[in-house]
Design a protein around this motif. Structure first.
Motif, PDB file in Angstrom:
ATOM      1  N   GLU A  81     -51.662 107.052  70.118  1.00 28.95           N
ATOM      2  CA  GLU A  81     -50.261 106.444  69.540  1.00 28.95           C
ATOM      3  C   GLU A  81     -49.990 105.204  69.930  1.00 28.95           C
ATOM      4  N   LEU A  82     -50.700 104.537  70.827  1.00 29.65           N
ATOM      5  CA  LEU A  82     -50.684 102.857  70.945  1.00 29.65           C
ATOM      6  C   LEU A  82     -51.181 102.218  69.616  1.00 29.65           C
ATOM      7  N   VAL A  83     -52.433 102.743  69.441  1.00 35.28           N
ATOM      8  CA  VAL A  83     -52.985 102.122  67.999  1.00 35.28           C
ATOM      9  C   VAL A  83     -52.075 102.523  66.817  1.00 35.28           C
ATOM     10  N   LYS A  84     -51.128 103.429  66.584  1.00 38.09           N
ATOM     11  CA  LYS A  84     -50.348 103.854  65.631  1.00 38.09           C
ATOM     12  C   LYS A  84     -49.093 102.573  65.718  1.00 38.09           C
ATOM     13  N   ASN A  85     -48.673 102.301  67.035  1.00 36.28           N
ATOM     14  CA  ASN A  85     -47.635 101.598  66.966  1.00 36.28           C
ATOM     15  C   ASN A  85     -47.936 100.134  67.397  1.00 36.28           C
ATOM     16  N   ASN A  86     -49.141  99.775  67.271  1.00 33.34           N
ATOM     17  CA  ASN A  86     -49.708  98.231  67.373  1.00 33.34           C
ATOM     18  C   ASN A  86     -50.494  97.677  66.208  1.00 33.34           C
ATOM     19  N   ARG A  87     -49.626  97.701  64.940  1.00 36.59           N
ATOM     20  CA  ARG A  87     -50.441  97.275  63.870  1.00 36.59           C
ATOM     21  C   ARG A  87     -50.769  95.774  64.066  1.00 36.59           C
ATOM     22  N   THR A  88     -50.081  94.912  64.470  1.00 33.86           N
ATOM     23  CA  THR A  88     -50.415  93.667  64.306  1.00 33.86           C
ATOM     24  C   THR A  88     -51.872  93.108  65.669  1.00 33.86           C
ATOM     25  N   LYS A  89     -51.493  94.257  66.574  1.00 29.74           N
ATOM     26  CA  LYS A  89     -52.504  93.820  67.736  1.00 29.74           C
ATOM     27  C   LYS A  89     -53.885  94.409  67.081  1.00 29.74           C
ATOM     28  N   ASN A  90     -53.891  95.387  66.325  1.00 24.15           N
ATOM     29  CA  ASN A  90     -54.917  96.026  65.556  1.00 24.15           C
ATOM     30  C   ASN A  90     -55.680  95.229  64.637  1.00 24.15           C
ATOM     31  N   LEU A  91     -55.049  94.415  64.042  1.00 21.74           N
ATOM     32  CA  LEU A  91     -55.407  93.271  62.977  1.00 21.74           C
ATOM     33  C   LEU A  91     -55.994  92.262  63.749  1.00 21.74           C
ATOM     34  N   VAL A  92     -55.703  91.877  64.872  1.00 23.00           N
ATOM     35  CA  VAL A  92     -56.388  90.727  65.763  1.00 23.00           C
ATOM     36  C   VAL A  92     -57.742  91.384  66.166  1.00 23.00           C
ATOM     37  N   ILE A  93     -57.509  92.616  66.522  1.00 23.81           N
ATOM     38  CA  ILE A  93     -58.756  93.352  67.051  1.00 23.81           C
ATOM     39  C   ILE A  93     -59.811  93.212  66.247  1.00 23.81           C
ATOM     40  N   SER A  94     -59.465  93.802  64.911  1.00 22.82           N
ATOM     41  CA  SER A  94     -60.465  94.009  63.689  1.00 22.82           C
ATOM     42  C   SER A  94     -61.207  92.385  63.392  1.00 22.82           C
ATOM     43  N   LYS A  95     -60.254  91.423  63.475  1.00 20.51           N
ATOM     44  CA  LYS A  95     -60.709  90.215  63.222  1.00 20.51           C
ATOM     45  C   LYS A  95     -61.792  89.740  64.584  1.00 20.51           C
ATOM     46  N   ASN A  96     -61.403  89.974  65.472  1.00 20.22           N
ATOM     47  CA  ASN A  96     -62.189  89.574  66.793  1.00 20.22           C
ATOM     48  C   ASN A  96     -63.335  90.007  66.738  1.00 20.22           C
ATOM     49  N   ASN A  97     -63.612  91.677  66.273  1.00 22.05           N
ATOM     50  CA  ASN A  97     -64.709  92.298  66.341  1.00 22.05           C
ATOM     51  C   ASN A  97     -65.611  91.652  65.363  1.00 22.05           C
ATOM     52  N   LEU A  98     -65.444  91.525  63.967  1.00 22.53           N
ATOM     53  CA  LEU A  98     -66.072  90.910  63.078  1.00 22.53           C
ATOM     54  C   LEU A  98     -66.487  89.590  63.502  1.00 22.53           C
ATOM     55  N   ASN A  99     -65.754  88.744  64.047  1.00 20.15           N
ATOM     56  CA  ASN A  99     -66.123  87.402  64.370  1.00 20.15           C
ATOM     57  C   ASN A  99     -67.369  87.566  65.707  1.00 20.15           C
ATOM     58  N   LEU A 100     -67.060  88.595  66.422  1.00 20.05           N
ATOM     59  CA  LEU A 100     -68.213  88.778  67.498  1.00 20.05           C
ATOM     60  C   LEU A 100     -69.359  89.017  67.077  1.00 20.05           C
ATOM     61  N   SER A 101     -69.343  90.071  66.054  1.00 21.51           N
ATOM     62  CA  SER A 101     -70.653  90.485  65.313  1.00 21.51           C
ATOM     63  C   SER A 101     -71.231  89.557  64.827  1.00 21.51           C
ATOM     64  N   LYS A 102     -70.684  88.737  64.335  1.00 22.27           N
ATOM     65  CA  LYS A 102     -71.408  87.410  63.463  1.00 22.27           C
ATOM     66  C   LYS A 102     -71.764  86.270  64.497  1.00 22.27           C
ATOM     67  N   ASN A 103     -71.300  86.352  65.674  1.00 18.67           N
ATOM     68  CA  ASN A 103     -71.300  84.920  66.527  1.00 18.67           C
ATOM     69  C   ASN A 103     -71.730  85.261  68.061  1.00 18.67           C
ATOM     70  N   TYR A 104     -72.047  86.646  68.080  1.00 18.99           N
ATOM     71  CA  TYR A 104     -72.385  86.840  69.489  1.00 18.99           C
ATOM     72  C   TYR A 104     -73.319  85.871  70.224  1.00 18.99           C
ATOM     73  N   ASP A 105     -73.193  85.397  71.457  1.00 20.38           N
ATOM     74  CA  ASP A 105     -73.885  84.424  72.084  1.00 20.38           C
ATOM     75  C   ASP A 105     -74.305  85.139  73.616  1.00 20.38           C
ATOM     76  N   HIS A 106     -75.565  85.620  73.613  1.00 19.24           N
ATOM     77  CA  HIS A 106     -75.889  86.242  74.792  1.00 19.24           C
ATOM     78  C   HIS A 106     -75.893  85.386  76.056  1.00 19.24           C
ATOM     79  N   SER A 107     -76.065  83.992  75.783  1.00 18.78           N
ATOM     80  CA  SER A 107     -75.902  83.038  76.879  1.00 18.78           C
ATOM     81  C   SER A 107     -74.548  83.132  77.754  1.00 18.78           C
ATOM     82  N   LYS A 108     -73.479  83.538  77.004  1.00 18.63           N
ATOM     83  CA  LYS A 108     -72.277  83.329  77.571  1.00 18.63           C
ATOM     84  C   LYS A 108     -71.897  84.610  78.428  1.00 18.63           C
ATOM     85  N   ARG A 109     -72.807  85.527  78.556  1.00 11.38           N
ATOM     86  CA  ARG A 109     -72.654  86.760  79.212  1.00 11.38           C
ATOM     87  C   ARG A 109     -73.352  86.742  80.693  1.00 11.38           C
ATOM     88  N   VAL A 110     -72.696  87.257  81.548  1.00 10.99           N
ATOM     89  CA  VAL A 110     -73.449  87.147  83.048  1.00 10.99           C
ATOM     90  C   VAL A 110     -73.062  88.599  83.616  1.00 10.99           C
TER      91      VAL A 110
END
Length: 223
Positions: A194-223
Motif C-alpha cells: 500500500e505504501l508503494v501505491k501511495n508513493n509514486r514520486t518516491k518510487n520514481l526516485v528509487i527506480s532511478k537510484n537502482n539503475l544508477n547503482l547498477s551501472k556505477n556500483y563501487d565495491h571500495s565504498k562498502r565496508v
C-alpha cells in the motif's frame, strides 16, 4: 593460509567469517558482490496502475519466500502476483493447492527472457525467511548471501520490496528498496504494498537510484 595470495568473498559477512574462523589477514580477502549481465535502455517513469504487478523470480523454496508471496496474494486481492521459477512439476503442485485468480505461476524461463519479464512488472520482491537454505536445501546462508536476483532487479530499475537482512544492506539502502523489518508477518508485506501505491514520486526516485547503482556500483565504498 601461508600460501594464500588472495581470497574473493561475495559479501563482507563472508570476509569477516574467514577472518574470524581461519585468521586470514584481512588484506588478503577481496569483497566482490554478485552482479548482473542485464543491459537495457530503460527510462524510469511514474507508475499509475491501479493494480500493481508484483513478482518473484528465483528458486521455488520456502526459505526464499515463495510461501510468503502466495499468502500475500490471498490477502491482497487488489493486486496481481507473478512467480517465475522452479520446474513444471513444482508449479503444478503449487497450482493444485492455490486457485486464487490473482496468482500467476510460471516455471523458470531462459535468462535471455528475464529482462523483458521483469520490465513488465511494477514491483520485484525478495521475501526471504529468517533462515535461507542454499541449493539442495542445506545450510543457512542468510548472513552471507549475495543473491543474483538483487542485481538483476537493480539492473532493470524496478521497485524492490525485500526482507530486512543485514547482508543485503551491504549493497542497497532505504533509497533503493522498501525494507520489511517484521518480514515473517505477511500483513507487514501488504502494508508496504500500500505504501508503494501511495508513493509514486518516491518510487520514481528509487527506480532511478537502482539503475544508477547498477551501472556505477563501487565495491571500495562498502565496508
Amino acid at each position: 593460509n601461508k600460501n594464500l595470495i588472495n581470497l574473493v568473498a561475495i559479501s563482507h559477512a563472508v570476509k569477516n567469517l574467514f577472518i574470524k574462523k581461519y585468521s586470514i589477514y584481512p588484506k588478503k580477502i577481496t569483497v566482490l558482490h554478485s552482479g548482473s549481465s542485464i543491459k537495457i535502455n530503460f527510462k524510469p517513469k511514474l507508475v499509475h496502475n491501479k493494480r500493481l504487478k508484483i513478482a518473484y523470480f528465483g528458486s521455488i523454496s520456502s526459505s526464499k519466500g515463495i510461501d510468503t508471496l502466495i499468502k500475500l496474494s490471498k490477502i491482497d486481492q487488489k493486486n496481481d502476483y507473478y512467480v517465475y521459477g522452479g520446474d513444471k512439476e513444482q508449479i503444478r503442485k503449487i497450482k493444485k493447492r492455490n486457485s486464487n485468480n490473482n496468482l500467476f505461476l510460471n516455471s523458470s524461463i531462459p535468462y535471455a527472457k528475464i529482462p523483458e519479464a521483469m520490465l513488465s512488472m511494477d514491483v520485484l520482491t525478495m521475501p526471504y525467511k529468517k533462515t535461507i537454505r542454499s541449493a539442495g536445501e542445506v545450510d543457512d546462508i542468510s548472513k552471507y548471501t549475495s543473491p543474483l536476483k538483487l542485481f538483476d532487479y537493480l539492473a532493470v530499475g524496478k521497485i524492490i520490496i525485500t526482507s530486512d537482512l543485514n547482508v543485503l544492506r551491504e549493497v542497497i539502502g532505504d533509497k533503493n528498496a522498501y525494507f520489511i523489518k517484521n518480514y515473517q508477518n505477511v500483513y507487514e508485506w501488504k502494508k508496504n504494498i500500500e505504501l508503494v501505491k501511495n508513493n509514486r514520486t518516491k518510487n520514481l526516485v528509487i527506480s532511478k537510484n537502482n539503475l544508477n547503482l547498477s551501472k556505477n556500483y563501487d565495491h571500495s565504498k562498502r565496508v
